[in-house]
Design an enzyme around this catalytic site. Structure first.
Site, PDB file in Angstrom:
ATOM      1  N   GLY A  97      -3.572 -48.005  63.280  1.00 34.87           N
ATOM      2  CA  GLY A  97      -4.387 -49.217  63.293  1.00 34.87           C
ATOM      3  C   GLY A  97      -4.050 -50.154  64.439  1.00 34.87           C
ATOM      4  N   LYS A 118       2.483 -50.034  70.737  1.00 32.26           N
ATOM      5  CA  LYS A 118       2.286 -50.605  69.395  1.00 32.26           C
ATOM      6  C   LYS A 118       1.932 -52.081  69.561  1.00 32.26           C
ATOM      7  CE  LYS A 118       4.543 -51.270  64.913  1.00 32.26           C
ATOM      8  NZ  LYS A 118       5.726 -50.974  64.099  1.00 32.26           N
ATOM      9  N   GLY A 131      -4.855 -55.367  64.841  1.00 28.63           N
ATOM     10  CA  GLY A 131      -4.363 -54.432  65.856  1.00 28.63           C
ATOM     11  C   GLY A 131      -3.178 -54.964  66.657  1.00 28.63           C
ATOM     12  N   ARG A 188       3.763 -37.615  61.689  1.00 34.11           N
ATOM     13  CA  ARG A 188       4.238 -38.101  60.388  1.00 34.11           C
ATOM     14  C   ARG A 188       3.816 -37.141  59.280  1.00 34.11           C
ATOM     15  NH1 ARG A 188       3.862 -43.990  61.157  1.00 34.11           N
ATOM     16  NH2 ARG A 188       3.579 -44.278  63.384  1.00 34.11           N
ATOM     17  N   ASP A 257       3.420 -42.170  55.196  1.00 37.54           N
ATOM     18  CA  ASP A 257       2.957 -42.312  56.583  1.00 37.54           C
ATOM     19  C   ASP A 257       4.071 -42.855  57.478  1.00 37.54           C
ATOM     20  OD1 ASP A 257       2.230 -44.518  54.745  1.00 37.54           O
ATOM     21  OD2 ASP A 257       1.780 -45.604  56.590  1.00 37.54           O
TER      22      ASP A 257
HETATM   23  P1  AMP Z   1       2.772 -50.074  58.248  1.00 39.73           P
HETATM   24  O1  AMP Z   1       2.963 -50.726  56.928  1.00 39.73           O
HETATM   25  O2  AMP Z   1       3.142 -50.957  59.419  1.00 39.73           O
HETATM   26  O3  AMP Z   1       3.427 -48.745  58.318  1.00 39.73           O
HETATM   27  O4  AMP Z   1       1.199 -49.854  58.446  1.00 39.73           O
HETATM   28  C1  AMP Z   1       0.397 -49.205  57.507  1.00 39.73           C
HETATM   29  C2  AMP Z   1      -0.988 -49.010  58.063  1.00 39.73           C
HETATM   30  O5  AMP Z   1      -1.588 -50.263  58.385  1.00 39.73           O
HETATM   31  C3  AMP Z   1      -1.050 -48.187  59.338  1.00 39.73           C
HETATM   32  O6  AMP Z   1      -2.239 -47.455  59.306  1.00 39.73           O
HETATM   33  C4  AMP Z   1      -1.076 -49.235  60.418  1.00 39.73           C
HETATM   34  O7  AMP Z   1      -1.642 -48.760  61.617  1.00 39.73           O
HETATM   35  C5  AMP Z   1      -1.918 -50.316  59.770  1.00 39.73           C
HETATM   36  N1  AMP Z   1      -1.621 -51.651  60.274  1.00 39.73           N
HETATM   37  C6  AMP Z   1      -0.497 -52.378  60.074  1.00 39.73           C
HETATM   38  N2  AMP Z   1      -0.579 -53.572  60.681  1.00 39.73           N
HETATM   39  C7  AMP Z   1      -1.784 -53.622  61.302  1.00 39.73           C
HETATM   40  C8  AMP Z   1      -2.485 -54.590  62.092  1.00 39.73           C
HETATM   41  N3  AMP Z   1      -1.941 -55.770  62.396  1.00 39.73           N
HETATM   42  N4  AMP Z   1      -3.714 -54.278  62.529  1.00 39.73           N
HETATM   43  C9  AMP Z   1      -4.278 -53.102  62.240  1.00 39.73           C
HETATM   44  N5  AMP Z   1      -3.696 -52.149  61.504  1.00 39.73           N
HETATM   45  C10 AMP Z   1      -2.457 -52.393  61.032  1.00 39.73           C
HETATM   46 MG    MG Z   2       3.546 -47.307  59.431  1.00 38.48          MG
END
Ligand code: AMP
Ligand code: MG
Length: 490
Positions: A97, A118, A131, A188, A257
């Protein structure tokens, strides 16, 4: 060499093997650069490993590169599909994301490095997200990944951070940052889950075959390649989790993930290091049930491997999956015991090894002595000392009696044992207050940031200069600085 030349040169070594083998895994995306980008930090040691000379980097081009602000022919910017179990619940469509895959480079030793941004802006997987990554969480990922690497824990890494002027809305308004991440692979468990769940067996097979051919070369073309691959991931995961438990690291968000196919630490969020030994330690304040508490991690490793196992049922028999999973607890305990024994300076195998490990942990849990400080001080212990400059507690005294008796079986001198122990029992550990200090000083006092980075990437050093030995940073937080609560928002 400018960064342009670097990439030109990298074209020779530049590959996109994952994209070539599995184009179905990607959606092509362009980054959305942040405003007023400035370099926050570069990891020069990692730069050397990638064979990019720091003196040859043209700073402005490097910043543009991390900002995704250059168009290079042949350079794919792409986000990948993945699924995942988040806090036990399956989410079929997650994906990158806020991450972009840039391809991979190979150094002269033949080591390959995937490059990933990132925080580079929205992608079709962003759902409600922006994002973006904020400076705070980017610094935390940057510091922790370099620190775990220095501690010998398998991990993804970060080459550099840039920060910008864009406002990013979390619990508070924060500033945007982008991290240039580096790993042999960012694949992953969730990538395989995505194809298995959507029943795209051809795509699943191509991803599996790519993974085995590229990262598990010894097994490719073997008639049992899928089973051998699964057995290897189970082993690597057991090793990874044992190394977290031994160092006192709590990941905080062990969704499937966030589990690496190569057994690397990936996706640093609200992680924490224990101060005193506490199985109930929860570093993620959104984790109300303690699913990802420190003491629960090893069992979560098993749970996550079970999910991975179920993606392989078209390739491995049910019995083989079951038997492989059953090997995990034994592998984990073997690794954990070996690591704690090394931390204790015990190298001879002895029938009572499990017992001394248990007694150590029990004493640490009862006395609540600082975990890192205990092992560091024990690394100076001489036979028949019967004390450590820590606490007068009876538990510690009793433990030292038992420890002293166990040392009789060891074949090396105090001096030799101490020297070995000092190389695996860190003086410095990334306590939250240190990360916070780095975050508060990255602009106002970059020298403090630099010093913290130096200490964390050389955690076994004594820094013998009495005026500048960072002694305070080796200590647990004061009650005031211990109050830092870490949220999941990043
Ligand atoms: P995480 O908890 O950081 O492992 O993220 C879980 C999911 O949410 C993944 O698909 C990330 O890419 C997405 N994600 C986390 N933060 C953001 C953000 N600020 N904008 C878009 N997608 C996000
Ligand atoms: Mg993640």
């Amino acid at each position: 060499m400018t960064i342009k030349q670097l990439l030109k040169l990298a074209e020779l070594n530049y590959t996109n093997r994952l994209y070539k083998s599995c184009p179905h895994l990607f959606i092509q995306v362009k980054s959305t650069p942040i405003k007023d980008p400035a370099l926050l930090h570069i990891n020069h040691e990692l730069l050397n490993i990638l064979e990019i000379s720091p003196y040859e980097i043209e700073k402005s081009s490097f910043i543009k590169f991390i900002n995704g602000d250059l168009d290079f022919e042949g350079l794919l910017f792409g986000s990948t599909y993945y699924s995942g179990h988040q806090f036990g619940y399956f989410v079929p469509k997650l994906g990158d994301g806020r991450a972009l895959f840039l391809g991979e480079v190979t150094n002269s030793k033949g080591a390959t490095f995937e490059l990933q941004l990132k925080g580079s802006g929205p992608t079709p997987f962003s759902r409600m997200g922006d994002g973006r990554a904020v400076v705070r969480s980017s610094i935390r990922e940057y510091l922790a990944s370099a620190h775990l690497k220095a501690l010998g824990v398998p991990t993804t890494e970060a080459l550099a951070i840039i920060h910008g002027s864009d406002d990013v809305y979390r619990e508070e308004v924060e500033k945007a940052a982008i991290v240039l991440r580096v790993a042999e692979s960012f694949l992953r468990f969730g990538h395989l889950q995505y194809y298995a769940h959507s029943n795209q067996i051809t795509e699943l097979k191509s991803l599996l075959d790519f993974t085995i051919k590229t990262y598990f070369k010894n097994y490719s073309d073997h008639p049992n390649q899928y089973l051998l691959f699964f057995q290897d991931i189970v082993k690597k995961t057991a090793k990874l989790f044992a190394s977290w438990q031994a160092i006192g690291f709590c990941h905080g968000v062990l969704n499937t993930d966030n589990m690496s196919i190569l057994g690397l630490t990936i996706d640093y969020g609200p992680y924490g290091f224990i101060d005193s030994f506490d199985l109930d330690f929860i570093c993620n304040h959104s984790d109300h049930e303690g699913r990802y508490s420190f003491g629960h991690q090893p069992a979560i490793g098993m749970w996550n491997l079970e999910q991975l196992g179920s993606t392989l049922k078209n390739f491995i028999s049910e019995g083989d999956i079951k038997r492989t999973l059953e090997s995990y607890p034994g592998l984990f305990h073997y690794e954990y015991r070996s690591l704690i024994k090394k931390k204790l300076g015990l190298y001879v195998n002895n029938a009572n090894d499990d017992d001394i490990v248990q007694k150590t942990i029990k004493m640490l849990a009862i006395t609540q002595i600082d975990y890192t400080q205990f092992f560091r001080l024990l690394s100076h212990y001489k036979k028949d000392d019967f004390s450590l400059p820590l606490t007068e507690s009876e538990e510690l005294k009793t433990f030292l009696q038992i420890y002293n008796e166990r040392l009789i079986f060891e074949e090396i001198s105090d001096q030799e044992r101490n020297a070995r122990m000092l190389l695996i029992n860190p003086k410095f550990i990334l306590r939250n207050y240190l990360a916070q200090m780095a975050i508060e000083n990255y602009q106002a006092n970059p020298l403090i940031f630099e010093e913290i980075f130096k200490v964390l990437t050389h955690p076994f050093e004594e820094w013998s200069d009495p005026d500048n030995n960072h002694e305070n940073w080796s200590k647990p937080a004061t009650s005031e600085s211990a109050r830092i609560i870490v949220s999941c928002s990043s």
